[in-house]
Write an enzyme that holds these catalytic residues in place. Structure first.
Site, PDB file in Angstrom:
ATOM      1  NE  ARG A 139      -1.897   2.209   3.432  1.00  0.00           N
ATOM      2  CZ  ARG A 139      -2.288   2.800   4.316  1.00  0.00           C
ATOM      3  NH1 ARG A 139      -3.473   2.628   4.811  1.00  0.00           N
ATOM      4  NH2 ARG A 139      -1.608   3.725   5.149  1.00  0.00           N
TER       5      ARG A 139
ATOM      6  CE1 TYR B 184      -4.531   7.023   7.637  1.00  0.00           C
ATOM      7  CE2 TYR B 184      -4.266   6.297   5.558  1.00  0.00           C
ATOM      8  CZ  TYR B 184      -4.597   6.048   6.642  1.00  0.00           C
ATOM      9  OH  TYR B 184      -4.464   4.730   6.909  1.00  0.00           O
TER      10      TYR B 184
ATOM     11  CG  ASP C 251      -6.742   3.851   3.187  1.00  0.00           C
ATOM     12  OD1 ASP C 251      -7.769   4.311   2.748  1.00  0.00           O
ATOM     13  OD2 ASP C 251      -6.478   3.517   4.252  1.00  0.00           O
TER      14      ASP C 251
ATOM     15  CG  HIS D  56      -7.966   7.342   6.064  1.00  0.00           C
ATOM     16  ND1 HIS D  56      -8.111   8.095   7.048  1.00  0.00           N
ATOM     17  CD2 HIS D  56      -7.746   6.201   6.375  1.00  0.00           C
ATOM     18  CE1 HIS D  56      -8.026   7.171   8.219  1.00  0.00           C
ATOM     19  NE2 HIS D  56      -7.590   6.022   7.775  1.00  0.00           N
TER      20      HIS D  56
ATOM     21  CD  GLU E  24      -7.677   0.756   2.906  1.00  0.00           C
ATOM     22  OE1 GLU E  24      -6.896   0.150   2.419  1.00  0.00           O
ATOM     23  OE2 GLU E  24      -7.976   1.071   3.913  1.00  0.00           O
TER      24      GLU E  24
ATOM     25  CD  GLU F  13      -9.797   1.794   7.328  1.00  0.00           C
ATOM     26  OE1 GLU F  13      -9.316   1.183   6.638  1.00  0.00           O
ATOM     27  OE2 GLU F  13      -9.519   2.674   7.933  1.00  0.00           O
TER      28      GLU F  13
ATOM     29  NE  ARG G  15      -9.464  -1.785   3.587  1.00  0.00           N
ATOM     30  CZ  ARG G  15      -8.302  -2.346   4.307  1.00  0.00           C
ATOM     31  NH1 ARG G  15      -7.888  -3.293   3.974  1.00  0.00           N
ATOM     32  NH2 ARG G  15      -7.558  -1.627   5.199  1.00  0.00           N
TER      33      ARG G  15
ATOM     34  CD  GLU H  94      -4.148  -2.296   6.621  1.00  0.00           C
ATOM     35  OE1 GLU H  94      -5.193  -2.748   7.085  1.00  0.00           O
ATOM     36  OE2 GLU H  94      -3.851  -1.478   6.287  1.00  0.00           O
TER      37      GLU H  94
ATOM     38  CD1 TRP I  51      -6.599  12.270   9.748  1.00  0.00           C
ATOM     39  CD2 TRP I  51      -7.359  10.392  10.621  1.00  0.00           C
ATOM     40  NE1 TRP I  51      -5.619  11.549   9.998  1.00  0.00           N
ATOM     41  CE2 TRP I  51      -5.830  10.455  10.358  1.00  0.00           C
ATOM     42  CE3 TRP I  51      -7.942   9.215  11.111  1.00  0.00           C
ATOM     43  CZ2 TRP I  51      -5.119   9.152  10.636  1.00  0.00           C
ATOM     44  CZ3 TRP I  51      -7.121   8.242  11.309  1.00  0.00           C
ATOM     45  CH2 TRP I  51      -5.773   8.252  11.306  1.00  0.00           C
TER      46      TRP I  51
HETATM   47  O1  KDG Z   1      -7.167   3.856  13.914  1.00  0.00           O
HETATM   48  C1  KDG Z   1      -7.330   4.214  12.434  1.00  0.00           C
HETATM   49  C2  KDG Z   1      -6.517   3.060  11.538  1.00  0.00           C
HETATM   50  O2  KDG Z   1      -6.779   1.916  11.742  1.00  0.00           O
HETATM   51  C3  KDG Z   1      -6.542   3.493   9.953  1.00  0.00           C
HETATM   52  O3  KDG Z   1      -6.259   4.889   9.871  1.00  0.00           O
HETATM   53  C4  KDG Z   1      -5.842   2.399   9.378  1.00  0.00           C
HETATM   54  O4  KDG Z   1      -7.148   3.026   7.369  1.00  0.00           O
HETATM   55  C5  KDG Z   1      -6.234   2.302   7.688  1.00  0.00           C
HETATM   56  C6  KDG Z   1      -5.832   1.135   7.065  1.00  0.00           C
HETATM   57  O5  KDG Z   1      -6.224   0.676   5.982  1.00  0.00           O
HETATM   58  O6  KDG Z   1      -4.952   0.507   7.891  1.00  0.00           O
HETATM   59 MG    MG Z   2      -7.820   2.335   5.413  1.00  0.00          MG
END
Ligand code: KDG
Ligand code: MG
Length: 396
Positions: free
Chosen positions: A147, A159, A204, A206, A230, A256, A277, A333, A396
């Site tokens: 990643r 991030y 990612d 996010h 992602e 997530e 995921r 992951e 975030w």
């Molecule tokens: O606590 C937040 C994290 O678990 C997250 O930011 C991690 O997005 C994440 C990932 O894909 O591992």
């Molecule tokens: Mg993530």
């Protein structure tokens, strides 16, 4: 067999982890992970004050019944705090069931579908060259999937590129889609040119983009052949995936931030994503995740369970037992834990040549050194927050 005690272990070997230990009258005990990054003590309190008393005396063998008793029998349901608490209990019960049977959890879930589980690791840098150098090191170490994230010029603490983002008060990160949407396709162009196409690449976002922005990014990345992109959209915007999916051939992953299978359902049943995921520690554990995996299998979607360093090795093992058992596993992951974590958590997934291996120890296969855990007391730590250039709050 009867549950005699539920103990909560909060430990911070580098970062905070919450572990549930369920003890029984037979002497067998089990461990589960109940870590919710930045809200650890809320989960610990839910477990100690509200859930422990109603578990004492129950038969730990009846996981499905206990799961439903906590999920719907206690009326208030869902949400990250309660579902993380339930996940910790659920994993500990599977650990007990395995130890009692003398079998690893994957065996109780149907047995092995594979001999090893493909995994991916994180690579990030302040500029493209740093990302390349780190990627090459990981490839040399055997990784077959990465990643990749990079700092976006002009945006402080992008991030995935800040090493220690768990701070005593939230770190404030700046966010603006415009430079992000320019930088990321350039990053992938550079990385593919430098490292070739032998490695799976993931990115990612996010949960930060609007639908038009997400379409733009996913289309621009098509030629770099990602394994998946992602979390392009906010978790609330499941309808947005309908437009997005119809406009790009880049595979999509999401999940997530979901806490129940019903949050994942709209994306699964209409085949709006390619990888689900969820985080086993935030979705109620192995019991709920195996149902989600079965739903996903029905709709030709693979799994890529969340596996960051902010959930403990117990949760990583829960991921892995399911990865080994299910037919529609995609990728896992994976986080390498520092030595302090290994002092406390004895056992975890083992990495070899791009894949994770699993032991055939009974249960989940992790013991906790409780004395070592006590040497690392809880440290207050928040996740970062993000704000737009004008100072308004952003995902975030
Ligand atoms: O606590 C937040 C994290 O678990 C997250 O930011 C991690 O997005 C994440 C990932 O894909 O591992
Ligand atoms: Mg993530």
């Amino acid at each position: 067999m009867k549950i005699t005690n539920l103990k909560v272990i909060v430990t911070s070997p580098g970062r905070n982890y919450v572990v549930v230990k369920i003890e029984t009258d037979s002497g067998i005990y089990g461990y589960g992970d109940a870590t919710l990054n930045g809200r650890e003590l809320a989960v610990a309190e839910a477990l100690e004050e509200y859930l422990a008393p109603i578990l004492i005396g129950r038969n730990p063998d009846n996981i499905e019944d206990i799961w439903n008793y906590i999920y719907k029998g206690t009326y208030w349901r869902g949400g990250p705090v309660l579902m993380t608490a339930l996940a910790g209990i659920d994993m500990a019960l599977w650990d007990i069931k395995g130890k009692k049977a003398g079998l690893p959890v994957y065996s109780l879930l149907g047995g092995k579908s594979r001999e090893k589980a493909l995994c991916y690791s994180h690579v990030s840098g302040n500029d493209f060259e740093e990302v390349k150098e780190k990627a090459l090191k990981k490839i040399e170490a055997g990784y077959k999937a990465l990643r990749i994230q990079v700092a976006i010029p002009g945006l402080d603490g992008t991030y995935g590129t800040v090493e220690d983002d768990a701070l005593e008060l939230p770190f404030v990160e700046k966010w603006d889609s415009k430079p992000y949407l320019k930088t990321i396709p350039e990053l992938f162009k550079y990385i593919r040119a430098e490292i070739g196409d032998g490695v799976h690449l993931i990115h990612d976002s996010h949960e930060r983009l609007t639908v038009p922005e997400a379409i733009k990014l996913a289309r621009k990345l098509e030629k770099y052949d990602l394994l998946f992109l992602e979390d392009l959209l906010k978790p609330e915007n499941r309808e947005g995936f309908r437009q997005l999916k119809s406009q790009t051939s880049t595979p999509l992953a999401m999940g997530e931030l979901f806490n129940t299978r019903w949050e994942a359902l709209p994306l699964i049943k209409d085949q709006l994503i390619d990888y689900i995921r969820c985080d086993l520690s935030h979705i109620g554990g192995i019991t709920e995740a195996k149902k989600i995996a079965a739903l996903a299998e029905t709709f030709h979607i693979k799994t890529a369970w969340h596996g960051p360093a902010d959930i403990s090795p117990v949760a990583h093992l829960a991921n892995l037992h399911l990865d080994f058992a299910i037919a529609n596993f995609g990728i896992q992951e994976f986080a390498q834990f520092p030595k302090e974590v290994k002092e406390v958590f004895k056992g975890g997934p083992e990495f070899e040549d791009g894949y994770l291996k699993i032991s055939d120890k009974p249960g989940l296969g992790c013991e906790i050194d409780e004395e070592a855990a006590a040497e690392y007391p809880y440290q207050k730590a928040y996740l970062p927050v993000a704000e737009a250039l004008d100072g308004s709050v952003h995902e975030w």
